[in-house]
Design a protein around this motif. Structure first.
Motif, PDB file in Angstrom:
ATOM      1  N   GLU A  51       0.827  -1.210   0.000  1.00 32.77           N
ATOM      2  CA  GLU A  51       0.000   0.000   0.000  1.00 32.77           C
ATOM      3  C   GLU A  51       0.865   1.265   0.000  1.00 32.77           C
ATOM      4  O   GLU A  51       0.489   2.293  -0.560  1.00 32.77           O
ATOM      5  CB  GLU A  51      -0.965  -0.005   1.192  1.00 32.77           C
ATOM      6  N   LYS A  52       2.062   1.205   0.620  1.00 28.43           N
ATOM      7  CA  LYS A  52       2.956   2.359   0.644  1.00 28.43           C
ATOM      8  C   LYS A  52       3.454   2.670  -0.759  1.00 28.43           C
ATOM      9  O   LYS A  52       3.548   3.826  -1.168  1.00 28.43           O
ATOM     10  CB  LYS A  52       4.143   2.081   1.562  1.00 28.43           C
ATOM     11  N   GLU A  55       0.662   4.171  -2.866  1.00 30.41           N
ATOM     12  CA  GLU A  55       0.481   5.586  -2.546  1.00 30.41           C
ATOM     13  C   GLU A  55       1.579   6.432  -3.179  1.00 30.41           C
ATOM     14  O   GLU A  55       1.324   7.495  -3.750  1.00 30.41           O
ATOM     15  CB  GLU A  55       0.474   5.805  -1.036  1.00 30.41           C
ATOM     16  N   ASN A  59       1.138   9.353  -5.875  1.00 29.83           N
ATOM     17  CA  ASN A  59       1.652  10.671  -5.487  1.00 29.83           C
ATOM     18  C   ASN A  59       2.531  11.261  -6.589  1.00 29.83           C
ATOM     19  O   ASN A  59       2.390  12.427  -6.978  1.00 29.83           O
ATOM     20  CB  ASN A  59       2.452  10.520  -4.188  1.00 29.83           C
ATOM     21  N   ALA A  91      -5.039  -0.570  -4.571  1.00 26.61           N
ATOM     22  CA  ALA A  91      -5.487   0.359  -3.525  1.00 26.61           C
ATOM     23  C   ALA A  91      -6.728  -0.177  -2.831  1.00 26.61           C
ATOM     24  O   ALA A  91      -6.869  -0.106  -1.603  1.00 26.61           O
ATOM     25  CB  ALA A  91      -5.776   1.735  -4.131  1.00 26.61           C
ATOM     26  N   MET A  98      -3.831   0.001   5.364  1.00 27.88           N
ATOM     27  CA  MET A  98      -3.221   1.344   5.342  1.00 27.88           C
ATOM     28  C   MET A  98      -3.398   2.014   6.696  1.00 27.88           C
ATOM     29  O   MET A  98      -4.433   1.853   7.350  1.00 27.88           O
ATOM     30  CB  MET A  98      -3.892   2.215   4.283  1.00 27.88           C
ATOM     31  N   THR A 102      -1.965   7.337   5.370  1.00 27.85           N
ATOM     32  CA  THR A 102      -1.891   6.777   4.018  1.00 27.85           C
ATOM     33  C   THR A 102      -3.271   6.691   3.379  1.00 27.85           C
ATOM     34  O   THR A 102      -3.453   6.996   2.192  1.00 27.85           O
ATOM     35  CB  THR A 102      -1.234   5.390   4.052  1.00 27.85           C
ATOM     36  N   ASP A 105      -4.330  10.225   2.394  1.00 28.09           N
ATOM     37  CA  ASP A 105      -3.483  10.649   1.276  1.00 28.09           C
ATOM     38  C   ASP A 105      -3.904   9.966  -0.022  1.00 28.09           C
ATOM     39  O   ASP A 105      -3.966  10.589  -1.080  1.00 28.09           O
ATOM     40  CB  ASP A 105      -2.007  10.322   1.559  1.00 28.09           C
ATOM     41  N   MET A 106      -4.200   8.676   0.083  1.00 29.44           N
ATOM     42  CA  MET A 106      -4.638   7.922  -1.085  1.00 29.44           C
ATOM     43  C   MET A 106      -5.943   8.495  -1.643  1.00 29.44           C
ATOM     44  O   MET A 106      -6.124   8.627  -2.858  1.00 29.44           O
ATOM     45  CB  MET A 106      -4.849   6.455  -0.697  1.00 29.44           C
ATOM     46  N   THR A 110      -6.199  10.084  -5.329  1.00 25.25           N
ATOM     47  CA  THR A 110      -7.129   9.433  -6.261  1.00 25.25           C
ATOM     48  C   THR A 110      -8.140  10.445  -6.803  1.00 25.25           C
ATOM     49  O   THR A 110      -8.458  10.455  -7.993  1.00 25.25           O
ATOM     50  CB  THR A 110      -7.878   8.281  -5.559  1.00 25.25           C
TER      51      THR A 110
END
Length: 831
Positions: A51-52, A55, A59, A91, A98, A102, A105-106, A110
């Motif tokens: 997941e990191k 992201e 980003n 995602a 997450m 995160t 942020d995702m 998105t």
């Protein structure tokens, strides 16, 4: 690599939590130079992406998109790429693993990159909602911003966020995050919570440095959203903007000017610096996207040369303008008072092409601008009328119907058919005072037009007007909250309100006057000033609130507080204490108030016979007058002239009533220029009085009409009586009734009475029409009272003839009127 790290707001924080196994792939992503390289890495590593890493990939894609000019084109390029589905699926599957940062942020990325990924956005929002109570303030603010970008301002989820902020407000110390939250939740919070947020923001403001422009801008946006011109915070935000002016771009300056305009916050230092900065940008924009924004921001404050340059450039790119751009340009041209007929015609032709795309409120703006700019086009107005009628047939929202009807009424040859009238009747029970006022103003226009041009007024129109009266009165009588009432009252004006609702409005204000406090006292006072309705109980309440709570009232609004007392010439029971407290309070802020406000303050106090020395010395000095001159160029022509007249009238008042201050008279040239333009005419009543005065005094050579005195007071009639009370003839002169005599100028400020024969007296006669009195009672207003005072200082005996006496039944015959004039002049009636 360093460049990408600098522009990636989340990467530095995210990288701190990477596992060792993630570092090589993330490092490779950071070194990518375009979207294709990122997608290539995703394709090769999709089986092991965490997941990191998902992201980080999103980003970096978002940052690439942000650097390019065509936002929509690049967004399509990303979301249509085959590997974007991989990111989407990863995602979704990794969401529950997450952490909070995160996850949000995702969601943010998105939304920015993949506007059509509704299912992923919905899933992320749902997961965030589940965790909402545990979010820290930073994550909560970012999440609220994501909801706002989806226009979920009134959603239960946003309501839950508002509740969390309310419960934790005392512990919040991060103004950056709080400012984001304030903007997001501003649409659904109570007035008390609004005040708590304002107080908290003011408390925290000193914790941010002067470079935090975004924080200051969000605070001003919040104040705009809640319609609260809270000057202490606005001033602090303004200081931030001023200190960062060289770093502000076109978007920022344009937004700030728009916010200030809405909040009626006029800071000339900001306007001056913004003008300089925007003028430097003129050569940088050769495309409509940027240039229109520059035109709208700079045009109204630009000098003649800049305006000419802006208009010529706009003309070249006019064919490329979109419907919203041409609408913005038209509004700016109205504000600029443009008289460039070629440009107006060109912009109107572009508008014509886009008319079908505009909403009702936009059609109103277009119509008002076209009429203000004196543009004539039968074809355009016919199409406007057709569009408005078509909207009216399908609309059911009261405010929208009010706008449509009002717009129809200001078009040439206003008329409304049976369908339109039935639409009005259907929404009347649901209208607020603003809607009712707009509808009534429109109906009155139709009635006036039909009587004037069609010689016909239908009973339906009159019955509709009666219904409007009924619903307006009912709404006022049911009102039990002053602040809610004020929201509907503050913009009301026009004949219908004055004739049908004003008395009931004042009665409602009197009923609710215990709710007048330091927060709303200036607004209520300003409203009363506009009505010309003398309510001693309301003014006494205002004076009492000011005396008790002056320290809580911002100095910017003291003018609004004083205004009704000045206009209506009213001294409250505690008048000496009231005005003394106001003047003392102002003395502490003289350096902080803008010159225009000081001039209006000085003039308002002078009407009441108050001449505070510190205030007058602050105004009548070279430095102040130079500063005021520099600000006048930013004002529209009507306000510019009004300020100059008020300064002249204040100068005259000080010279006549406070000669000990030794302030010189410096308005001879200004007055000569202005009064040479004024060729006015005698009204019907003035012509009657002039003829009768000639008979009473012994001939037309014994009376002068429309006389200019030293210091340029204009009086209706003047005569001179010798010591035996016999009228003295003037030199040969003539006057044609209906026009004013020619004036021969000389610089003359000597008191007239000093040149009279021994024992003679100079008499000024003035006919006072309804404008000289309060609306509800025959109480002389401040300006007429001040003129009488000053004419007496100049050596005149002043005779004022009120319209209600001249037109009374007691003076219904010529003989009675002649006797009335004899009594006024000679102190005796007919023997």
């Amino acid at each position: 690599m360093l460049r990408l790290r600098a522009i990636c707001p989340f990467s530095r924080r995210v990288f701190q939590f990477r596992t060792c196994s993630c570092k090589p792939l993330i490092s490779q992503m950071i070194t990518c130079t375009d979207e294709e390289q990122v997608f290539d890495l995703i394709g090769k590593n999709k089986a092991i992406l965490s997941e990191k890493q998902v992201e980080c990939a999103l980003n970096i894609l978002w940052q690439f998109q942000n650097q390019k000019t065509s936002f929509l084109k690049n967004a399509e390029c990303i979301r249509d790429h085959p590997q974007f589905l991989t990111l989407h699926n990863l995602a979704t599957s990794e969401m529950e693993f997450m952490n909070d940062d995160t996850l949000v942020d995702m969601l943010y990325i998105t939304q920015q990159c993949a506007t059509e990924a509704h299912d992923l956005v919905a899933a992320l929002v749902t997961e965030a909602w589940r965790r909402l109570e545990r979010f820290d303030i930073n994550v909560l603010s970012k999440f609220s911003s994501c909801l706002a970008s989806q226009h979920l301002y009134f959603s239960p989820l946003m309501g839950k966020i508002a509740d969390i902020v309310h419960k934790n407000l005392e512990t919040i110390e991060d103004l950056r995050s709080l400012s984001v939250l304030m903007v997001s939740i501003s649409s659904l919070i109570s007035q008390r919570f609004q005040e708590q947020l304002v107080n908290k923001t003011e408390h925290l403001f000193d914790t941010i440095d002067s470079s935090q422009v975004n924080v200051a801008r969000r605070i001003v946006i919040f104040l705009r959203n809640i319609r609260y011109s809270y000057y202490p915070l606005l001033e602090k935000c303004n200081e931030v903007f001023l200190s960062s002016m060289n770093d502000l771009d076109l978007d920022s300056i344009s937004k700030i000017l728009s916010l200030y305009h809405f909040l009626q916050f006029h800071n000339f230092e900001f306007i001056k610096m913004a003008k300089k900065r925007l003028t430097e940008m003129i050569p940088l924009f050769d495309h409509p996207d940027g240039f229109v924004k520059l035109f709208v921001a700079l045009g109204p404050i630009a000098g003649p040369e800049e305006k000419k340059q802006l208009k010529s450039t706009l003309l070249l790119m006019s064919e490329e303008l979109t419907s919203q751009q041409v609408l913005a340009v038209m509004g700016a041209m109205e504000e600029m008072e443009s008289r460039n007929s070629h440009l107006i015609k060109k912009i109107a032709s572009i508008l014509y092409k886009h008319l079908d795309n505009y909403k009702p409120v936009e059609l109103l703006k277009i119509t008002q601008a076209l009429i203000f700019l004196r543009f004539q086009s039968k074809e355009l107005f016919v199409k406007l009328r057709e569009l408005l009628h078509s909207y009216l047939k399908i609309s059911f929202i009261p405010s929208e119907i009010s706008i449509l009807v009002y717009t129809l009424s200001i078009l040439p040859s206003p008329h409304l058919d049976e369908v339109g009238m039935s639409r009005i009747e259907a929404v009347l029970p649901h209208c607020d005072l603003n809607d009712l006022n707009g509808l009534a103003t429109s109906v009155l226009r139709w009635i006036h037009y039909d009587r004037k041009y069609l010689d016909n007024t239908t009973g339906k129109q009159l019955k509709l007007l009666q219904k409007l009266d009924h619903y307006g009165l009912q709404r006022l009588r049911k009102c039990n909250n002053l602040n809610l009432l004020w929201e509907e009252l503050k913009s009301l004006k026009g004949d219908w309100f004055a004739e049908s609702l004003l008395e009931e409005t004042v009665a409602t204000l009197q009923r609710l006057m215990d709710e007048i406090n330091y927060k709303n006292v200036a607004e209520i006072a300003t409203f009363i000033s506009r009505t010309n309705y003398l309510s001693t109980s309301l003014l006494d309440r205002i004076a009492s609130v000011v005396i008790q709570q002056i320290e809580k009232i911002h100095p910017f609004v003291i003018l609004g507080v004083i205004l009704p007392f000045s206009i209506m010439n009213y001294d409250p029971p505690q008048n000496d204490e009231f005005f003394r407290i106001c003047i003392q309070y102002l003395n502490s802020y003289l350096n902080g108030l803008n010159p225009l406000m000081l001039v209006f303050l000085g003039y308002s106090l002078a009407i009441l016979g108050y001449f505070p020395e510190d205030l007058l010395k602050a105004i009548f000095n070279i430095k102040f007058l130079a500063r005021m001159d520099s600000q006048l160029e930013f004002l529209c022509s009507s306000l510019n002239m009004r300020v100059q007249f008020r300064l002249m009238e204040l100068n005259r008042a000080v010279c006549l009533e406070c000669p000990e201050y030794q302030i010189p008279w410096f308005h001879d040239r200004f007055c000569q220029q202005q009064y040479n333009k004024d060729i006015g005419s005698l009204s019907g009543a003035q012509q009657q009085i002039y003829k009768m005065l000639a008979e009473v005094l012994g001939g037309t050579n014994c009376v002068k009409a429309s006389v200019l005195t030293p210091y340029y007071h204009r009086i209706d009639f003047e005569c001179i009586l010798d010591k035996r009370k016999k009228a003295l003839p003037y030199g040969s002169h003539s006057i044609t009734l209906g026009s004013l005599p020619e004036t021969h100028w000389e610089s003359n400020t000597q008191i007239t009475g000093s040149r009279l024969p021994p024992g003679a007296e100079r008499i000024a006669l003035e006919f006072l029409d309804s404008r000289a009195f309060c609306r509800n009672i025959p109480h002389l207003k401040g300006k007429s009272s001040m003129q009488k005072r000053q004419l007496e200082i100049l050596g005149y005996r002043v005779i004022q003839i009120p319209h209600f006496e001249w037109n009374s039944m007691a003076l219904s015959t010529k003989e009675a009127r002649m006797d009335y004039l004899r009594k006024c002049i000679f102190g005796e009636g007919k023997s």
